[in-house]
Design an enzyme around this catalytic site. Sequence first.
Site, PDB file in Angstrom:
ATOM      1  N   ASP A 476      -3.079  -0.079   6.064  1.00  0.00           N
ATOM      2  CA  ASP A 476      -2.307   1.110   6.415  1.00  0.00           C
ATOM      3  C   ASP A 476      -3.152   2.065   7.262  1.00  0.00           C
ATOM      4  O   ASP A 476      -4.386   1.991   7.285  1.00  0.00           O
ATOM      5  CB  ASP A 476      -1.891   1.789   5.091  1.00  0.00           C
ATOM      6  CG  ASP A 476      -0.627   2.618   5.223  1.00  0.00           C
ATOM      7  OD1 ASP A 476      -0.210   2.897   6.355  1.00  0.00           O
ATOM      8  OD2 ASP A 476      -0.068   2.992   4.174  1.00  0.00           O
ATOM      9  N   ASP A 544       8.850   3.243   7.150  1.00  0.00           N
ATOM     10  CA  ASP A 544       8.988   3.682   5.762  1.00  0.00           C
ATOM     11  C   ASP A 544      10.455   3.908   5.428  1.00  0.00           C
ATOM     12  O   ASP A 544      10.788   4.173   4.277  1.00  0.00           O
ATOM     13  CB  ASP A 544       8.228   4.992   5.543  1.00  0.00           C
ATOM     14  CG  ASP A 544       6.752   4.733   5.301  1.00  0.00           C
ATOM     15  OD1 ASP A 544       6.372   3.559   5.204  1.00  0.00           O
ATOM     16  OD2 ASP A 544       5.992   5.707   5.218  1.00  0.00           O
TER      17      ASP A 544
HETATM   18  C1  DGJ Z   1       2.546   4.691   4.146  1.00  0.00           C
HETATM   19  C2  DGJ Z   1       3.185   3.337   4.126  1.00  0.00           C
HETATM   20  O1  DGJ Z   1       4.036   3.171   5.213  1.00  0.00           O
HETATM   21  C3  DGJ Z   1       3.886   3.138   2.798  1.00  0.00           C
HETATM   22  O2  DGJ Z   1       4.556   1.904   2.796  1.00  0.00           O
HETATM   23  C4  DGJ Z   1       2.876   3.215   1.701  1.00  0.00           C
HETATM   24  O3  DGJ Z   1       1.968   2.156   1.804  1.00  0.00           O
HETATM   25  C5  DGJ Z   1       2.151   4.552   1.763  1.00  0.00           C
HETATM   26  N1  DGJ Z   1       1.588   4.794   3.053  1.00  0.00           N
HETATM   27  C6  DGJ Z   1       1.057   4.601   0.732  1.00  0.00           C
HETATM   28  O4  DGJ Z   1       0.320   5.745   0.826  1.00  0.00           O
END
Ligand code: DGJ
Length: 780
Positions: A476, A544
């Site tokens: 990430d 997300d």
């Molecule tokens: C952002 C990501 O896009 C989410 O899926 C998740 O992993 C969060 N970060 C975790 O902090």
Amino acid sequence: MIEKRGDIFRLDTKDTTYMFRITRHGHPEHIYYGDRLTGTDPEPLIMKHTIQTGSSVMYTEDDPDYCLDTLTLEYSGIGKGDYRHSPAEILMPDSTYVCDFTYDSYVITEGICPPADLPAAYGETDECRTLEIRLSDKACNVRSSLFYTVFPECNIITRRAVLYNDDDRGLRIRKLMSMMLDLNAGPLVLLTLDGGWIRETHKHTRPLQPGIFVNDSTTGASSNRHNPGIILHAPDSGEDHGKAYGFNLIYSGNHYEAVELSSSGTVRVMNGINPHCFDWPLSAGESFETPESVLTYSSDGLNGVSRNFHDFINRHIIRGEYKDKERPVLINSWEAFYFKFSCRKLVRLAGRAAKLGIELFVLDDGWFGDRNDDHAGLGDYSVNLRKLPGGLKRLGRKLSKKGMKFGLWFEPEMVNENSDLFRDHPEFAVRIPGRRSSLGRNQLVLDLCNSEVRDYIVRNVCSVLDSADISYVKWDMNRHTSDMFSVHIPEQGMFFHRYILGLYEILGRIFKARPHILLETCSSGGNRFDLGMLCYSPQIWASDNTDPIERLKIQRGLSYFYPPSTIGAHVSLSPHQQTLRRTPLSTRFNVAGFGVLGYELDLKHLTPAERKEVKQQIGFYKENRILLQYGDFYRFDEMLQNRTNFMTVSKDRTEAVTGNFQILASAAPETEIMPLTGLDPELRYSVKTIPRGLSVKGFGALINHLLPFRIHPDNFILRMIDRFYRMPDCVEEYSAGGDTLMQGIRLNDQFMGTGYNNKVRMIGDFGSNLYKISAEQSAL
Ligand code: DGJ
């Protein structure tokens, strides 16, 4: 594939021809890019310049008709009469901005000639060939090379430029594009993908107007604002017809695409590293490599361009063990628990997931350091033993007992000020001495220009990966870059590019040595969805936002440039966490099924009926996984604002899945024609709705119209029935030739309040159906 005849270079792919020549003064002049030509008579295609244009600058006084401003060029310089946007702005060794690169020689190589430090497309010597055009500046001892690699089977040509300083004096690069091309193809429309967090890759189009349009990113990553992929197409082109040119860039940092409609009607297009805050010194003997640009053309419309990109990515970008491999169905802990979990909770979720057929368990954020919210812990790697007694190894063993593979989340490029790493090494963070840095999601960016930081990340990530049986990593990156500064680079104009080079080095060091690990990259969703990342990670988390109605736009947008095998797509809870929209479980799956499927919710919240439905969804997905992940993906022209259709057809055209998605229901709707494409007109197919169940409770008091007795909609019995039972929705079946089906299927009526029978489709708001299409045995 690549041919030189006299002054003309011709690059052929399966269906396209690209042609340029070296002019009498040594400039590479673009002649043609389009449908494959059979003949060898370029004369009609070459632009004629038979008289001097007013207010133009003559390149040389003995040739008054030769003016760089009106030539269609393959690359251009500055200060010799071409006043269009230049791909190269260089402070030359003689301290002028004037550069004029002309032809020296060429080299043809079997296979690729990849850049040394950047990810690039790959291919065997019998799959592609590279042409290098060597140019040199007229005044200074500076050379450049234009590389063209032809991938004939995918109708792709990649291009990149390299600059070599052979002068004793230094020079400075303020801008050096990977590719420039002057198209002389009539009026064009520009398609870009734009957005932001939870709103990525929404498609926008605009007809080109005189002037320059720039699509770029300045956040340090390829960004969720503007994807590097762009398409130029004829005004009358559609998804399945007409001329279209596609461009993308194998790069994950600040990118830049400029399109200029000039006064003579030609269109200059270029892409490369964004000149924003870019200033690169090149000492004597040094060279600078630009990232690879990817070009394609199709006369089969935008779907044609997309198919070329998809095939190219699956064959020449995705590498390692997961190339062409079916991607596992996963469950991710994030939306189930966020930071609040225990080993017991995780293992229970894994147990429930395994029973439904899920194959991989991904432990997301919150497993290390003091990371109980997003204010602390980034930069640390010690497992939180309060949450996970016995550590990752024990958790991995427990998951394996449940028949689940183990995947783990990291965010290695970042640090929280509240972390051991920051307390011990504040100098590892990107900060300007004496200034307070701006935070994003309460965190700072680590200075990947610093080799010590790179070593720290590699050492720690590797030791975690080797400490347990981990077969998947979610990498990430959750903020844009600010306060750009590093003491580890000679000049600050190098920061953004050196950061990305540092990232590529880290990813290479960790994952090349661990080919069994499936890497999925992520950046607050789709904030870094690009071809550079795909060279390391076979799939990327698209957004997300898992609301299926929003996802239709996001996944549709991504599909212009990226194949379903690369697009992470999950089923989550309804009402949705960001939009509060209530959507049927079937629609959530029907959308996610056109990508790499995952689930991201606490399965404990599902009723037995929903669990049964999820099990069926996963069964269907696994049966059709190769088709859904690797088939030819089609979009349809939006005929109705209210409907979206996706379709995936197997390469041999014997199987397909199509999705028919309704946004809002309308009263007494018009006859619905479900479009189909890509089938073999000669084959006979059967078409069948994938059965789906309807929630009884969803009908409220209306259920009384169907029952022989009356019942209160909130009655306990009704709630119990809803927990265990689903009302079957209408299943349609057709059998017809591919040519007939491709005229579109006139579907059964939707429910409109006049009655109900098993031939009525109960779609409603946000409802959808999948249809499986299979060539009939007798036809094979
Ligand atoms: C952002 C990501 O896009 C989410 O899926 C998740 O992993 C969060 N970060 C975790 O902090």
